[in-house]
Design a protein around this motif. Structure first.
Motif, short mmCIF file in Angstrom:
data_model
loop_
_atom_site.label_atom_id
_atom_site.label_comp_id
_atom_site.label_asym_id
_atom_site.label_seq_id
_atom_site.Cartn_x
_atom_site.Cartn_y
_atom_site.Cartn_z
N LEU A 575 51.22 28.82 25.43
CA LEU A 575 49.78 28.82 25.68
C LEU A 575 49.61 29.31 27.09
CD1 LEU A 575 47.13 27.81 24.37
CD2 LEU A 575 47.52 25.61 25.47
N ARG A 576 48.74 30.27 27.30
CA ARG A 576 48.65 30.77 28.66
C ARG A 576 47.24 31.20 29.02
NH1 ARG A 576 49.37 36.57 29.17
NH2 ARG A 576 49.78 37.54 27.14
N VAL A 577 47.00 31.23 30.30
CA VAL A 577 45.73 31.75 30.80
C VAL A 577 46.04 33.17 31.28
CG1 VAL A 577 43.91 31.49 32.54
CG2 VAL A 577 44.96 29.47 31.54
N LEU A 578 45.23 34.11 30.89
CA LEU A 578 45.37 35.47 31.40
C LEU A 578 44.16 35.76 32.28
CD1 LEU A 578 46.34 38.42 31.59
CD2 LEU A 578 45.15 38.85 29.44
N CYS A 579 44.43 35.92 33.58
CA CYS A 579 43.35 36.30 34.49
C CYS A 579 43.45 37.80 34.66
CB CYS A 579 43.55 35.58 35.82
SG CYS A 579 42.53 36.28 37.13
N PHE A 580 42.45 38.55 34.26
CA PHE A 580 42.57 40.00 34.44
C PHE A 580 41.79 40.51 35.63
CE2 PHE A 580 38.99 39.78 31.65
CZ PHE A 580 39.41 39.07 30.52
N ASP A 581 41.07 39.67 36.29
CA ASP A 581 40.38 40.08 37.50
C ASP A 581 40.25 38.84 38.40
OD1 ASP A 581 38.78 40.98 39.48
OD2 ASP A 581 37.07 41.52 38.21
N PRO A 582 41.14 38.70 39.39
CA PRO A 582 41.11 37.48 40.22
C PRO A 582 40.09 37.56 41.35
CG PRO A 582 42.94 38.86 40.89
CD PRO A 582 42.22 39.60 39.80
N SER A 583 39.25 38.61 41.35
CA SER A 583 38.38 38.81 42.52
C SER A 583 37.44 37.63 42.74
CB SER A 583 37.58 40.10 42.37
OG SER A 583 36.77 40.04 41.21
N GLY A 584 37.08 36.90 41.66
CA GLY A 584 36.17 35.76 41.84
C GLY A 584 36.79 34.68 42.72
#
Ligand code: SF4
Length: 861
Positions: A575-584
């Protein structure tokens, strides 16, 4: 947090600050042991709900109180918030609820009342309650009718025991599982005159500190004027960069600067930021992505200290103080012995009586005696004093002008150092980010953790061996969650390898809380961990991974991300989290600082890096600097008569091998050939001739920095006239192509085999879609810019000083296409990148080297 306004001579602080401001910092909880705080919050919530139900409207929760007093020309305000206030038998009752961690067998309410009232147990809790009684009594007098008598105010300290395993703030089922007393209510009626005089005495001590801060501020201002440039002269463009740093800091903005090697970025930024910070009483956090980066900052700081007149410990205080932070596990003496890292005084001898050790041995002052406090010095001091070296570093960095540490301390959702960067401290600090081209990928990785199903199974096996039913039951709940996610894919989505899942946040929260509770119980059980020498504690290891997942899961709505169930790859189901834009989240952390300076040798295109880092365009200056090195020392060539596309690799691998050999045979020496992947590297290697295979040193997956240093030693040997020349076959974006220098003759050539665009995967495709939506530039943001950034990093390895001479060849037809070539640094060409395309590679290289040798001959007479 104590706030001083030195100009207005005002001090504002909390009741808790007043009690503890002069104590050494309590041990910062080990990241996943935020359990006390979380459990405490639940205890408060539960107690409040019960009190509201029982006492109705007469109960007031969270009542703010304030005490103001003028002393020594200062206005001091102490603030507080009463947990619960109600009327009982004609008196006001101030109630404070505190969670404590005690062995259940020692939690006897009558004994506790005696211990608190007569023996000074839980003195901080009692002092806080007594202050609130005083503050409220004063407020009632102020607000009540003039002829009213003194109000009757009394106090009740409610201690709730978190010890014993079950969670007293949790559900009834779990609480019922653990019989025995959990709560003790102790009535307190203090002598208010004595409390008032204690408060005034403490405020005087706080004001002593404010005055000391005033004195230190003026000493820092004087020191700022002495901060000298650490080298005899400025390099080309170095002064421009320093000026830009200064202007950015003065405007309170951000700077994103791309400056090639040789400009002297570290010295320019460090000196300017240091002067600015000392003048204004600010701090600097210097974030690095590698330990080698930290080493360069330390060397530069030592040079600045020497150039500024500091000549050793006997010569007065240093002009500034810096601390190098290092990961907990790397300085922890327990970790060094292969023991579990449990940061709790009940568990770790280095944490036991930590405050007393620090005070008694003046350890922080000793660590800060010179300009730079290193982790090695903290470890030595820890060994001598028995105090935790990691905590020593953190405490020292609170008093230092410069802290140097990994990106994680600022950007990672779990390793983030709250004590250093809480809102107020960050506002009074400047952030510097070195090698900032690494930040987007690091940010993405920090916010994209995974929990593997097989790790849960492993933990379950471990718990079964120990007959730990609590951990086993937790593992079953986790397995249930993962099995449901797997089944959802199979039954409803046609069993794809990766797919988004919708997980109820309440489940993740409850698993996190219960894992914390299990760990607390274990801690209280007196176990000193079960890790074997050289191994980590299985529960703690798992909890660390789960903690990363839970932290990213919590942050998912503040960033562009997905929660995925992933059956692909060697790691098995996860189970994973995929962050595709960490700019936030990354941008938010940067915005907390007063100003930030981010720099690297390759930040083009600057707008791309600005956007993916999350810097606001209106407050961010972008700057690009040319190379200061002589053009005749390098030859950059593009060979476009070969394809390095994935689909044509099999066909062209032999030709790539031949070209590498041909390039390396023009001028004898060490070469670095950089590939987009290990698979491509191996394919080309198979086609190399026997002599080239013999000369080749090949990077392998997971190669350590130590192994890399051995290879560098071989290159150095040849550069020094010993040993045969070598060709290093490495991957782009790896340990041979980033964060490493090859000075002098360590390299005479770099061959970049195609741009190392990220492979097309499920994740990268989500990144592409996201940036297509956001900027209409999906391919560019997901593939092109990161890939070209790696290629340019590789090309930059060979020329690291004005005397380095090297040929750089970019192989692949894509490098000649304007979509790619416009991303070359501008200082590579005069008018157009087309100038770099070679028609005859060997002739061009021969001419270049002939010119080099002719110049050398002329110079040598
Ligand atoms: S010595 Fe290690 S385990 Fe102990 S408090 Fe320090 S970091 Fe934690």
């Amino acid at each position: 947090m104590i706030r001083f306004d030195l100009d207005a001579r005002e001090a504002t602080l909390s009741a808790r600050d007043l009690i503890r401001f002069d104590a050494s910092k309590a041990l910062r909880p080990e990241p996943a042991l935020g359990l006390r705080a979380r459990a405490g919050t639940r205890v408060h919530g539960k107690r409040r709900a019960e009190a509201e139900a029982a006492r109705g409207d007469s109960y007031r929760a969270e009542r703010s109180v304030e005490y103001r007093v003028e002393r020594r020309g200062w206005r001091a305000t102490v603030q507080g918030r009463i947990d619960g206030l109600y009327r009982e038998d004609g008196a006001w009752v101030v109630e404070e609820v505190k969670s404590v961690v005690l062995d259940p067998s020692r939690f006897a309410p009558e004994d506790l009342a005696r211990a608190v009232i007569q023996e000074g147990a839980f003195a901080d809790h009692r002092l806080q309650l007594e202050m609130y009684i005083l503050f409220l009594a004063d407020a009632l007098v102020r607000e009540g009718p003039a002829d009213a008598g003194p109000p009757r105010v009394t106090g009740r300290l409610v201690l709730v025991n978190l010890g014993g395993g079950a969670d007293p703030g949790g559900d009834g089922e779990r609480a019922a599982a653990d019989p025995g007393s959990r709560e003790a209510a102790i009535d307190i009626s203090p002598d208010l005159d004595a409390v008032r005089s204690w408060v005034h005495g403490r405020i005087d001590l706080v004001l002593d500190r404010a005055e000391a801060e005033e004195a230190s501020r003026s000493a820092r201002r004087e020191a700022a004027a002495r901060i000298a440039f650490p080298f005899p002269s400025l390099r080309p463009h170095q002064g421009d960069l320093a000026e830009l740093v200064r202007a950015t800091l003065e405007a309170g903005e951000n700077l994103l600067a791309s400056a090639p090697t040789g400009v002297g970025k570290t010295a320019a930024v460090l000196r300017e930021a240091l002067r600015f910070a000392l003048e204004r009483g600010l701090r600097i956090f210097w974030a690095t992505s590698r330990t080698t980066g930290a080493r360069i900052v330390v060397e530069t700081l030592e040079r600045i200290a020497a150039a500024s007149g500091w000549n050793g410990l006997g010569g007065g205080p240093p002009p500034f103080r810096a601390v190098v932070l290092r990961a907990r596990e790397k300085v922890c003496p327990r970790a060094a012995r292969g023991e579990p890292v449990f940061c709790h005084e009940a568990f770790c001898p280095w944490a036991e009586s930590y405050a007393e050790k620090v005070e008694g041995g003046k350890l922080v002052d000793r660590l800060l005696a010179g300009p730079v406090a290193t982790p090695e010095a903290a470890v030595a001091l820890g060994a001598e004093s028995g105090a935790c070296p990691y905590e020593l570093l953190l405490d020292a960095s609170l008093g230092a002008d410069v802290s140097i540490g990994d990106y994680n301390y600022v950007f990672d959702p779990r390793s983030y150092l709250r004590p250093l960067f809480d809102e107020r401290l960050a506002r009074d600090a400047v952030l510097v980010v070195d090698e900032a081209h690494n930040l987007p990928a690091r940010g993405r990785a920090s916010y994209s953790p995974a929990v593997e199903r097989r790790d849960g199974a492993r933990l379950d096996r471990w718990a079964r061996e120990r007959e730990d039913e609590g951990v086993r039951s937790w593992c079953r709940r986790l397995e249930g969650l993962l099995a449901a996610a797997s089944e959802h894919g199979r039954e409803e989505l046609g069993d794809p390898p990766v797919y988004p899942v919708d997980i109820d946040p309440a489940i993740v929260r409850s698993l996190t809380e219960d894992l914390d509770a299990l760990r607390t119980r274990r801690l209280l059980g007196g176990s000193r961990g079960t890790g074997s020498p050289g191994g980590a504690d299985p529960l703690e290891e798992f909890a660390s991974r789960w903690g990363s997942f839970a932290a990213a899961f919590d942050a998912r709505e503040a960033m562009a991300s997905l929660v995925l169930y992933d059956k692909s790859g060697a790691a098995g189901h996860r189970l994973r989290v995929l962050c595709f834009d960490p700019s936030g989240p990354v941008g938010k952390r940067i915005a907390a600082f007063r100003s930030s300076i981010l720099f690297s040798a390759t930040l083009e295109p600057l707008e791309f890096h600005r956007d993916v880092i999350g810097l606001p365009p209106a407050r961010t200056r972008l700057a690009s600097f040319p190379s200061p090195f002589p053009e005749e020392n390098r030859k950059i060539l593009v060979w476009d008569r070969i394809s390095t596309y994935f689909r044509s690799r099999g066909r062209d691998a032999a030709e790539v091998a031949r070209l590498i050999e041909e390039i390396a045979s023009v001028e004898p020496g060490n070469y670095l050939a950089c590939f987009s992947s290990y698979a491509y590297l191996r394919e080309v290697q198979e086609h190399m001739s026997p002599w080239m295979r013999e000369a080749a040193v090949v990077q392998t997956p997971g190669m350590t920095e130590e192994a890399r240093d051995l290879v560098l030693g071989k290159l150095r040997e040849h550069a020094g006239g010993r040993g045969p020349p070598r060709t290093v076959l490495a991957v782009q974006g790896g340990i041979f192509t980033e964060g490493v220098d090859y000075p002098g003759k360590m390299l005479v050539g770099v061959i970049v085999v195609g741009p190392g665009l990220p492979a097309v995967t499920f994740d990268e495709e989500r990144v592409r879609e996201h940036f297509e939506d956001r900027f209409d530039q999906g391919f560019e943001y997901a593939y092109l810019y990161p890939g070209m950034s790696r290629a340019v990093q590789c090309a930059g390895r060979a020329i690291r000083s004005e005397t380095d001479i090297a040929a750089i060849v970019l192989l692949g037809e894509r490098f000649a296409r304007s979509q790619y070539a416009r991303l070359f640094p501008q200082h590579w060409y005069r008018r157009s990148p087309k100038e770099l395309v070679s028609k005859d590679l060997v002739t061009d290289l021969r001419e270049f080297w002939a010119g080099v040798h002719a110049r050398a001959d002329r110079r040598d007479g």
